[in-house]
Design a protein around this motif. Structure first.
Motif, PDB file in Angstrom:
ATOM      1  N   SER A  19       0.849  -1.188   0.000  1.00  0.00           N
ATOM      2  CA  SER A  19       0.000   0.000   0.000  1.00  0.00           C
ATOM      3  C   SER A  19       0.883   1.235   0.000  1.00  0.00           C
ATOM      4  CB  SER A  19      -0.900   0.031   1.241  1.00  0.00           C
ATOM      5  OG  SER A  19      -1.856  -1.013   1.201  1.00  0.00           O
ATOM      6  N   ILE A  20       0.536   2.193  -0.851  1.00  0.00           N
ATOM      7  CA  ILE A  20       1.242   3.470  -0.868  1.00  0.00           C
ATOM      8  C   ILE A  20       0.274   4.542  -0.395  1.00  0.00           C
ATOM      9  CG2 ILE A  20       2.590   5.091  -2.236  1.00  0.00           C
ATOM     10  CD1 ILE A  20       3.063   2.825  -4.247  1.00  0.00           C
ATOM     11  N   LEU A  21       0.556   5.093   0.782  1.00  0.00           N
ATOM     12  CA  LEU A  21      -0.275   6.148   1.343  1.00  0.00           C
ATOM     13  C   LEU A  21       0.095   7.464   0.681  1.00  0.00           C
ATOM     14  CD1 LEU A  21      -0.416   3.759   3.342  1.00  0.00           C
ATOM     15  CD2 LEU A  21      -0.528   5.435   5.197  1.00  0.00           C
ATOM     16  N   LEU A  22      -0.920   8.242   0.298  1.00  0.00           N
ATOM     17  CA  LEU A  22      -0.716   9.397  -0.561  1.00  0.00           C
ATOM     18  C   LEU A  22      -1.382  10.649   0.000  1.00  0.00           C
ATOM     19  CD1 LEU A  22      -1.627   7.463  -3.828  1.00  0.00           C
ATOM     20  CD2 LEU A  22       0.688   8.017  -3.060  1.00  0.00           C
ATOM     21  N   TRP A  23      -0.645  11.748  -0.088  1.00  0.00           N
ATOM     22  CA  TRP A  23      -1.151  13.074   0.258  1.00  0.00           C
ATOM     23  C   TRP A  23      -1.013  13.938  -0.995  1.00  0.00           C
ATOM     24  CZ3 TRP A  23       1.282   9.817   3.497  1.00  0.00           C
ATOM     25  CH2 TRP A  23       0.823   9.686   4.809  1.00  0.00           C
ATOM     26  N   VAL A  24      -2.109  14.490  -1.502  1.00  0.00           N
ATOM     27  CA  VAL A  24      -2.030  15.249  -2.743  1.00  0.00           C
ATOM     28  C   VAL A  24      -1.491  16.655  -2.473  1.00  0.00           C
ATOM     29  CG1 VAL A  24      -3.887  13.961  -3.852  1.00  0.00           C
ATOM     30  CG2 VAL A  24      -4.444  16.031  -2.543  1.00  0.00           C
ATOM     31  N   ARG A  25      -1.036  17.279  -3.543  1.00  0.00           N
ATOM     32  CA  ARG A  25      -0.491  18.627  -3.453  1.00  0.00           C
ATOM     33  C   ARG A  25      -1.530  19.588  -2.894  1.00  0.00           C
ATOM     34  NH1 ARG A  25       3.027  20.013  -8.771  1.00  0.00           N
ATOM     35  NH2 ARG A  25       2.528  22.086  -7.938  1.00  0.00           N
ATOM     36  N   ALA A  26      -1.046  20.520  -2.063  1.00  0.00           N
ATOM     37  CA  ALA A  26      -1.951  21.463  -1.397  1.00  0.00           C
ATOM     38  C   ALA A  26      -2.000  22.819  -2.092  1.00  0.00           C
ATOM     39  CB  ALA A  26      -1.519  21.643   0.059  1.00  0.00           C
ATOM     40  N   ASP A  27      -1.244  22.970  -3.191  1.00  0.00           N
ATOM     41  CA  ASP A  27      -1.222  24.257  -3.886  1.00  0.00           C
ATOM     42  C   ASP A  27      -2.255  24.326  -5.006  1.00  0.00           C
ATOM     43  OD1 ASP A  27       0.025  22.350  -5.443  1.00  0.00           O
ATOM     44  OD2 ASP A  27       1.572  23.716  -6.211  1.00  0.00           O
ATOM     45  N   GLN A  28      -3.150  23.352  -5.058  1.00  0.00           N
ATOM     46  CA  GLN A  28      -4.209  23.302  -6.058  1.00  0.00           C
ATOM     47  C   GLN A  28      -5.504  22.884  -5.363  1.00  0.00           C
ATOM     48  OE1 GLN A  28      -2.837  20.275  -8.736  1.00  0.00           O
ATOM     49  NE2 GLN A  28      -0.991  21.380  -9.340  1.00  0.00           N
ATOM     50  N   PRO A  29      -6.667  23.172  -5.974  1.00  0.00           N
ATOM     51  CA  PRO A  29      -7.899  22.594  -5.431  1.00  0.00           C
ATOM     52  C   PRO A  29      -7.787  21.077  -5.375  1.00  0.00           C
ATOM     53  CG  PRO A  29      -8.397  24.236  -7.104  1.00  0.00           C
ATOM     54  CD  PRO A  29      -6.912  24.020  -7.155  1.00  0.00           C
ATOM     55  N   ARG A  30      -8.264  20.464  -4.306  1.00  0.00           N
ATOM     56  CA  ARG A  30      -8.057  19.028  -4.085  1.00  0.00           C
ATOM     57  C   ARG A  30      -8.509  18.177  -5.273  1.00  0.00           C
ATOM     58  NH1 ARG A  30     -10.704  14.542  -1.463  1.00  0.00           N
ATOM     59  NH2 ARG A  30      -9.216  13.268  -0.268  1.00  0.00           N
ATOM     60  N   GLU A  31      -9.593  18.566  -5.943  1.00  0.00           N
ATOM     61  CA  GLU A  31     -10.097  17.748  -7.033  1.00  0.00           C
ATOM     62  C   GLU A  31      -9.140  17.696  -8.226  1.00  0.00           C
ATOM     63  OE1 GLU A  31     -12.277  21.787  -7.240  1.00  0.00           O
ATOM     64  OE2 GLU A  31     -11.676  20.323  -5.700  1.00  0.00           O
ATOM     65  N   THR A  32      -8.233  18.680  -8.335  1.00  0.00           N
ATOM     66  CA  THR A  32      -7.290  18.686  -9.461  1.00  0.00           C
ATOM     67  C   THR A  32      -6.278  17.548  -9.350  1.00  0.00           C
ATOM     68  OG1 THR A  32      -7.577  21.070  -9.786  1.00  0.00           O
ATOM     69  CG2 THR A  32      -5.594  20.060 -10.712  1.00  0.00           C
ATOM     70  N   PRO A  33      -5.515  17.432  -8.266  1.00  0.00           N
ATOM     71  CA  PRO A  33      -4.598  16.287  -8.166  1.00  0.00           C
ATOM     72  C   PRO A  33      -5.319  14.943  -8.040  1.00  0.00           C
ATOM     73  CG  PRO A  33      -4.571  17.570  -6.141  1.00  0.00           C
ATOM     74  CD  PRO A  33      -5.339  18.369  -7.133  1.00  0.00           C
ATOM     75  N   MET A  34      -6.485  14.906  -7.412  1.00  0.00           N
ATOM     76  CA  MET A  34      -7.214  13.641  -7.322  1.00  0.00           C
ATOM     77  C   MET A  34      -7.620  13.170  -8.717  1.00  0.00           C
ATOM     78  SD  MET A  34      -7.242  12.777  -4.083  1.00  0.00           S
ATOM     79  CE  MET A  34      -8.570  11.621  -3.737  1.00  0.00           C
ATOM     80  N   GLY A  35      -7.993  14.108  -9.582  1.00  0.00           N
ATOM     81  CA  GLY A  35      -8.332  13.764 -10.955  1.00  0.00           C
ATOM     82  C   GLY A  35      -7.119  13.335 -11.754  1.00  0.00           C
TER      83      GLY A  35
END
Length: 267
Positions: A19-35
């Motif tokens: 399992s790779i636990l992931l934290w998306v970039r905080a300099d963009q709206p969350r839906e952008t890196p999740m997409g």
């Protein structure tokens, strides 16, 4: 809760998984890196040789913790360490990670486009267990992803033994549509030391096991975590675990299934 399933009726399939636990970039709206994760980044990962399955677990943006309050156990998920998602990878064999090294290097370079922190947790071969608790083809309408931290002073062997006992009790509730477990080897940063992405993981923040629980729908999930059964299981778990972080999953997307990359992910 129904107890229509017995321990004897459900035998697990043992897997080699990470399992790779992931934290998306905080300099963009969350839906952008999740997409981006489910789009361009997933195509890089899906092309990796040696995968039996590749699944993305997307976690809800608001996740204070589903696990009931338990004395002496951290059940409220700290905001500063709240995970955004998990890449769940199941390998075809113990040699599979070596087969995928070329594609993994491409994934390393692309991580900075979507993530700010990534942590790899790996279990020994055959230490991950999948339990066929639902009917074949039965829809899973809601999931919870649970990470457990072993209590100081508890031996790893005793912790793993209790996870098996906990799993048997969860099977016995009869309400689950999916159940997967992993126990982890000691965390080593060098196994996934990707460039330009954080890998800070203090010893007191590390995890030692995970559970994925699937339910018929969100209402069934909510009822499960408010039930007397889960309160009893939590009290029994407390001597072994110092933290139980139960996340609400918003999506579970499968990109590689039965060793083959899918033309489009399956939910």
């Amino acid at each position: 809760m129904s107890k229509s399933l017995s321990k004897a009726q459900v035998q697990p399939r043992k897997q080699f998984a990470s399992s790779i636990l992931l934290w998306v970039r905080a300099d963009q709206p969350r839906e952008t890196p999740m997409g981006y994760w489910k789009g361009p980044h997933s195509k890089i990962i899906s092309a990796t040789k040696g995968f039996q399955e590749y699944r993305q677990i997307h976690l809800a943006g608001v996740n204070p913790g589903l696990w009931p309050t338990t004395r002496g156990v951290e059940t409220e998920i700290p905001v500063e360490r709240k995970i955004d998602g998990v890449a769940e990878i199941t390998f075809q064999s113990a040699l599979s990670p070596l087969r995928g090294r070329k594609q993994t290097r491409l994934a390393f370079k692309d991580e900075v486009n979507v993530f700010r922190r990534t942590l790899l947790y790996l279990g020994p071969p055959n230490s991950s267990r999948w339990y066929e608790v639902g009917e074949p083809g039965e829809h899973v309408g809601a999931r919870a992803l649970i990470y457990l931290r072993r209590r100081d002073g508890v031996r790893a062997v005793d912790f793993r033994k209790h996870i098996i006992e906990l799993t048997s009790a969860l099977v016995g509730t009869g309400v689950l549509k999916e159940l997967r477990t992993q126990t982890f080897l000691p965390w080593i940063e060098k196994l996934w030391d990707t460039p330009n992405v954080a890998h800070d993981n203090p010893a007191d923040q590390r995890f030692h096991a995970s559970l994925i629980l699937g339910f018929a729908d969100p209402a069934a999930r909510a009822a499960f975590f408010k039930s007397p059964e889960i309160e009893s299981l939590s009290d029994a778990l407390a001597p072994f675990a110092s933290a139980v972080h139960a996340y609400e999953a918003s999506e579970a997307l499968t990109f590689v299934k039965d060793g083959a990359a899918l033309p489009h992910y399956q939910q």
